[in-house]
Design a protein around this motif. Structure first.
Motif: not given
Length: 443
Positions: A76-80, A363-366
């Motif tokens: 992921p870069l910038a969340g994508q 990112s997810a679940n952090a």
């Protein structure tokens, strides 16, 4: 018997599309043969296909350890995911029919992402696996029948590990005005760094490519190849020509003693292994076949983990104009204090007293604890950053834990205990740091 005919028909399609492009028969362009819609009147009906080269597990070793457990294009870069950015840029191309990802990864590694992005963008995306290396141009040629299935008039070719604004619609318009076989996206860089890339010389008025050389030992030009191209179907004829010449030379060497004088590398190079830069761009330069389109916006290559931090920040800044809904906001009262460009996954939990940004991707679940301070960093899935910890210019790998009052400055299942400082270090997975480290590699 019918199955054996399809490849032949597709080769005829490639040849006919190339011929139509070259001669513009009756003002028609690129479609309509055997009752399947080949002749479509007007440029508005022309189809475009995009091909993104994603590489494979045998390449990109400089991106380790981040690429140990996830394909580099999905980092992921910038969340994508990295590959998401060029794919999203392709969505803006008029009359886009299909996006193909070509690489050496197993298909199962891309199956979930390809399905998701196809549904999200409402554009068919397909991953196809190369059976063996064919070179940057040979890989394109290897899937020519598939690429030409929709009879496109133009083919975009992009490298996944390129970070830029991808001005693809503008590039397409320029390419059509040039009237050549291909157009290369280029950018000016410093003279000191130019020799790390393909350097080229272009006519300042016509933009024709006059000279091209890959990573020269002596300075040629501060204009470099960005790794983004657009071609007409003529590119397949050019690639086939290289393969044919190589076969002919190989046959000649076998019939003469000249073969003994060749280097092993030259003798063993397969006829279907064709490099885009050395075998296509260099020979065709100065022949009114190739042109350039210069970008004045950002461009970087994503080769190392450190570069991914810079590119993530560039994409976050671009979101202000392209996808402002992806940027987080907060005033530090009911939600965290957000400073500058920040992406936060909806499943992440951030304490209202934390201060995040600028240039942060979570990112997810952090889980970000009270009083934590994050600046210029990438926080990956399932990371816990405890109270009053500070993370600067760092990538915190999957399932890592950063202890209370610790400081990480520029890692998967890495634990940093309370009050530990980590500066300019690389920490491989499954490590626990209970002492401070600086400028070290922890294996």
């Amino acid at each position: 018997m019918a199955l054996a005919v399809f490849p032949v028909v597709n080769r005829l399609r490639v040849a006919l599309a190339t011929w139509l492009h070259k001669f513009k028969v009756c003002g028609c362009s690129g479609s309509g043969f055997f009752g399947i819609g080949w002749f479509r009147m007007g440029s508005a009906e022309e189809k475009v296909v995009a091909v993104i080269m994603v590489g494979g597990p045998t390449k990109g070793t400089r991106f380790r350890p981040l690429s140990f457990n996830i394909p580099k294009p999905l980092f992921p870069l910038a969340g994508q995911p990295m590959v998401h950015h060029p794919i999203s840029a392709c969505k803006r191309i008029p009359n886009l029919a299909y996006i193909y990802l070509i690489g050496f990864y197993e298909e199962r590694e891309f199956a979930l992402y390809v399905s998701s992005i196809s549904n999200e963008l409402k554009v068919p995306v397909r991953y196809v696996k190369e059976d063996k290396p064919h070179g940057s141009a040979g890989g394109l040629y290897n899937f020519r029948d598939l690429i030409m299935e929709d009879s496109p008039s133009h083919i975009f070719l992009l490298n996944c590990d390129v970070c830029c604004s991808f001005p693809l619609p503008e590039m397409l318009e320029a390419h059509k005005s040039y009237g050549g076989m291909g157009t290369i996206l280029v950018i000016k860089v410093s003279a000191e760094s130019a020799n790390q890339f393909g350097e080229l010389v272009a006519d300042p008025t016509t933009h024709e490519l006059l000279h091209y050389t890959e990573k020269p030992e002596t300075f040629v030009s501060d204009l470099i190849n960005c790794g983004v191209y657009i071609f007409t179907p003529d590119i397949f004829t050019a690639i086939q020509g290289v393969s044919t010449q190589r076969k002919d030379r190989a046959n000649l060497r076998r019939l003469s003693s000249f073969e003994a004088l060749q280097s092993p590398a030259t003798r063993s190079l397969p006829s279907n292994f064709v490099r885009l830069d050395q075998d296509i761009l260099s020979p065709l330069a100065g022949k009114k076949q190739l042109f350039t389109y210069e970008t004045r916006e950002f461009w970087e290559q994503i080769k190392t983990p450190g570069m991914s931090l810079k590119c993530s920040a560039l994409y976050l800044a671009q979101f202000r104009f392209t996808s402002p809904d992806l940027l987080a906001s907060g005033d530090g009262v009911r939600s965290a204090n957000i400073v500058g460009d920040v992406y936060v996954h909806p499943s992440a939990k951030i304490h209202p007293t934390a201060k995040i940004g600028p240039n942060v991707s979570i990112s997810a679940n952090a889980r970000i604890g009270a009083g934590a301070r994050l600046i210029s960093c990438i926080i990956l899935d399932d990371v816990e950053i405890k109270e009053n910890a500070v993370v600067l210019h760092a990538i915190i790998g999957w399932k890592s834990s950063i202890g209370k009052w610790s400081r990480v400055q520029a890692s998967e299942a890495v634990s940093v205990e309370d009050e530990v400082v980590v500066i300019n270090s690389i920490v491989l997975p499954n490590k626990t740091l209970n002492v401070s480290v600086q400028e070290e590699i922890i294996l």
